[in-house]
Write a protein that holds these residues in place. Structure first.
Motif, short mmCIF file in Angstrom:
data_model
loop_
_atom_site.label_atom_id
_atom_site.label_comp_id
_atom_site.label_asym_id
_atom_site.label_seq_id
_atom_site.Cartn_x
_atom_site.Cartn_y
_atom_site.Cartn_z
N GLU A 93 0.82 -1.21 0.00
CA GLU A 93 0.00 0.00 0.00
C GLU A 93 0.86 1.26 0.00
O GLU A 93 0.55 2.23 -0.70
CB GLU A 93 -0.94 0.01 1.22
N ARG A 94 1.94 1.25 0.76
CA ARG A 94 2.81 2.43 0.79
C ARG A 94 3.40 2.68 -0.60
O ARG A 94 3.51 3.82 -1.05
CB ARG A 94 3.93 2.25 1.82
N ALA A 95 3.77 1.60 -1.29
CA ALA A 95 4.38 1.75 -2.62
C ALA A 95 3.38 2.31 -3.62
O ALA A 95 3.69 3.24 -4.37
CB ALA A 95 4.92 0.40 -3.10
N ILE A 96 2.15 1.79 -3.65
CA ILE A 96 1.18 2.27 -4.64
C ILE A 96 0.75 3.70 -4.32
O ILE A 96 0.56 4.53 -5.23
CB ILE A 96 -0.03 1.30 -4.81
N GLU A 156 12.61 -5.23 -7.20
CA GLU A 156 12.60 -4.84 -8.61
C GLU A 156 11.32 -5.30 -9.31
O GLU A 156 10.81 -4.60 -10.19
CB GLU A 156 13.82 -5.39 -9.33
N ALA A 157 10.81 -6.46 -8.93
CA ALA A 157 9.55 -6.92 -9.51
C ALA A 157 8.44 -5.95 -9.14
O ALA A 157 7.58 -5.59 -9.96
CB ALA A 157 9.23 -8.34 -9.02
N MET A 158 8.47 -5.47 -7.89
CA MET A 158 7.48 -4.49 -7.42
C MET A 158 7.60 -3.19 -8.22
O MET A 158 6.61 -2.64 -8.71
CB MET A 158 7.73 -4.24 -5.93
N VAL A 159 8.83 -2.71 -8.37
CA VAL A 159 9.07 -1.48 -9.14
C VAL A 159 8.63 -1.66 -10.59
O VAL A 159 8.04 -0.76 -11.20
CB VAL A 159 10.56 -1.07 -9.06
N SER A 160 8.89 -2.84 -11.16
CA SER A 160 8.51 -3.07 -12.56
C SER A 160 6.99 -3.00 -12.73
O SER A 160 6.49 -2.46 -13.71
CB SER A 160 9.07 -4.41 -13.07
N LEU A 188 -6.92 -2.41 -5.39
CA LEU A 188 -6.63 -3.46 -6.36
C LEU A 188 -5.17 -3.90 -6.31
O LEU A 188 -4.87 -5.10 -6.30
CB LEU A 188 -6.96 -2.96 -7.78
N VAL A 189 -4.28 -2.93 -6.28
CA VAL A 189 -2.85 -3.21 -6.50
C VAL A 189 -2.09 -3.48 -5.20
O VAL A 189 -1.18 -4.33 -5.18
CB VAL A 189 -2.20 -2.04 -7.28
N ALA A 190 -2.45 -2.80 -4.10
CA ALA A 190 -1.68 -2.92 -2.86
C ALA A 190 -1.49 -4.38 -2.40
O ALA A 190 -0.37 -4.79 -2.12
CB ALA A 190 -2.31 -2.07 -1.76
N PRO A 191 -2.59 -5.17 -2.32
CA PRO A 191 -2.39 -6.54 -1.82
C PRO A 191 -1.55 -7.41 -2.76
O PRO A 191 -0.88 -8.34 -2.32
CB PRO A 191 -3.81 -7.10 -1.69
N VAL A 192 -1.58 -7.08 -4.05
CA VAL A 192 -0.79 -7.84 -5.02
C VAL A 192 0.70 -7.50 -4.87
O VAL A 192 1.56 -8.38 -4.81
CB VAL A 192 -1.30 -7.57 -6.46
N LEU A 193 0.99 -6.20 -4.76
CA LEU A 193 2.38 -5.79 -4.52
C LEU A 193 2.91 -6.38 -3.20
O LEU A 193 4.05 -6.80 -3.10
CB LEU A 193 2.50 -4.27 -4.45
N GLN A 194 2.03 -6.38 -2.21
CA GLN A 194 2.42 -6.89 -0.89
C GLN A 194 2.93 -8.33 -0.97
O GLN A 194 3.80 -8.74 -0.20
CB GLN A 194 1.21 -6.80 0.06
N VAL B 192 2.05 -13.97 -7.99
CA VAL B 192 1.62 -12.58 -7.78
C VAL B 192 0.58 -12.20 -8.83
O VAL B 192 -0.46 -11.63 -8.50
CB VAL B 192 2.85 -11.64 -7.81
N LEU B 193 0.83 -12.54 -10.08
CA LEU B 193 -0.16 -12.29 -11.14
C LEU B 193 -1.46 -13.04 -10.84
O LEU B 193 -2.56 -12.53 -11.07
CB LEU B 193 0.37 -12.75 -12.50
N GLN B 194 -1.32 -14.26 -10.33
CA GLN B 194 -2.49 -15.09 -10.03
C GLN B 194 -3.43 -14.38 -9.06
O GLN B 194 -4.65 -14.56 -9.13
CB GLN B 194 -2.01 -16.43 -9.46
N GLN B 195 -2.85 -13.56 -8.17
CA GLN B 195 -3.65 -12.81 -7.21
C GLN B 195 -4.69 -11.92 -7.88
O GLN B 195 -5.74 -11.64 -7.32
CB GLN B 195 -2.75 -11.90 -6.37
#
Lengths: 202, 202
Positions: A93-96, A156-160, A188-194, B192-195
């Motif tokens: 969440e902090r990243a997004i 890096e995967a998170m940054v990408s 939508l994105v925070a839990p996936v990045l997490q 992660v994508l699967q999420q």
């Protein structure tokens, strides 16, 4: 959303020509030698000024780079916001939220979009962006990933993901993701990045 | 990883000048009108040929677009590979494997990288890429997301992650993610994508 953006209060103090010449020299030297290879001394030499003057005006290579590229946000503030373990929200969440703070503002995204465009055209620009992101952002974010196996890879995967999101939402403007409100994007994105932080590698 | 790439067997049958003129006209009309706005009829008119000849040579607007942009892979094969519910692997793994199949091959990634570069420079090119991705890829992938709430949004978030990964791994070449073997990348990114498919919206 402008919290991470610095003041945009125009004119600097000091002799404008000298500063402008240092900034032009900095752009040339960063472009030729990359972020890691450029030194304050080489930039001073290219601008025909004393290195002490470059230090006096800009303080550090990172600050000189930000001024030369007209980047209105501070990468250390961004990296610290992402890496802050004491925050209530998770790192996803902090990243997004930090990402939306920079990219959601046209002034904030213009210089990084310009860097990204150049990086997609020229290898020298790709090297510059790669080294700047590594030193100024990833190096600091990695502090948050130090206890995570494959921390650099996951960071890096998170940054990408965030870079791709920037392109799809703000540049290519694919709908519906281009128009979804910020809070829905966070949800939508925070839990996936997490997952990149918490998830086990298969 | 070349499974999704079509044969690269040079020369086409038929009058080479006429085909070349149709392809040049197609590039111009797609650029001006976007993917949705361009018609086989308008392209035929721009090439000063009968529309029946364009249909005879290229079959469909999508196939004409692929030929004009020299895209050596078939979006319907890619979309079907991602959307295939009967596969053993989850949609996250299918998406990252298909992605590596296209982007891991310099011949496969060159035309889509060219489209992406143009899209980052010009709004007309951004519209073209947006409409092509929407019609030729997302429209088909959405079949797999039809029972998922906010399916379009989730599918686009997944695609945005893959686009960012492409830029960071193959263009900006940030280490270590640029050099990690394909199978490690699959292990990292697939869950992660699967999420985006399985995960509840917060």
């Amino acid at each position: 959303m402008g919290k991470v953006l610095k003041g945009r209060s125009g004119r600097r103090r000091g002799a404008p020509d000298t500063k402008g010449e240092i900034l032009a020299a900095a752009r040339a030297v960063f472009g030729e030698r990359g972020y890691d290879g450029a030194t304050m001394r080489a930039i001073a030499a290219a601008a025909f000024v004393d290195p002490a003057l470059v230090h006096h005006y800009f303080g550090s290579k990172e600050k000189l780079f930000l001024a030369a590229m007209e980047i209105p946000w501070d990468p250390s503030v961004i990296a610290d916001a992402i890496a802050d373990h004491t925050a209530d929200a998770g790192i996803g969440e902090r990243a997004i939220r930090t990402f939306i703070g920079v990219w959601g503002d046209p002034v904030g995204r213009a210089p990084i979009l310009a860097l990204l465009r150049s990086a997609m055209q020229h290898e020298a620009a790709a090297r510059l962006l790669r080294q700047f992101v590594t030193r100024a952002i990833l190096g600091r974010v990695l502090a948050a990933f130090q206890d995570v196996p494959n921390g650099a890879l996951r960071a890096e995967a998170m940054v990408s993901h965030l870079i791709g999101l920037a392109i799809v939402r703000y540049v290519v403007k694919l709908e519906p993701i281009a128009s979804v409100p910020d809070e829905e994007l966070v949800a939508l994105v925070a839990p996936v990045l997490q997952q990149y932080y918490d998830g086990a590698l298969e």
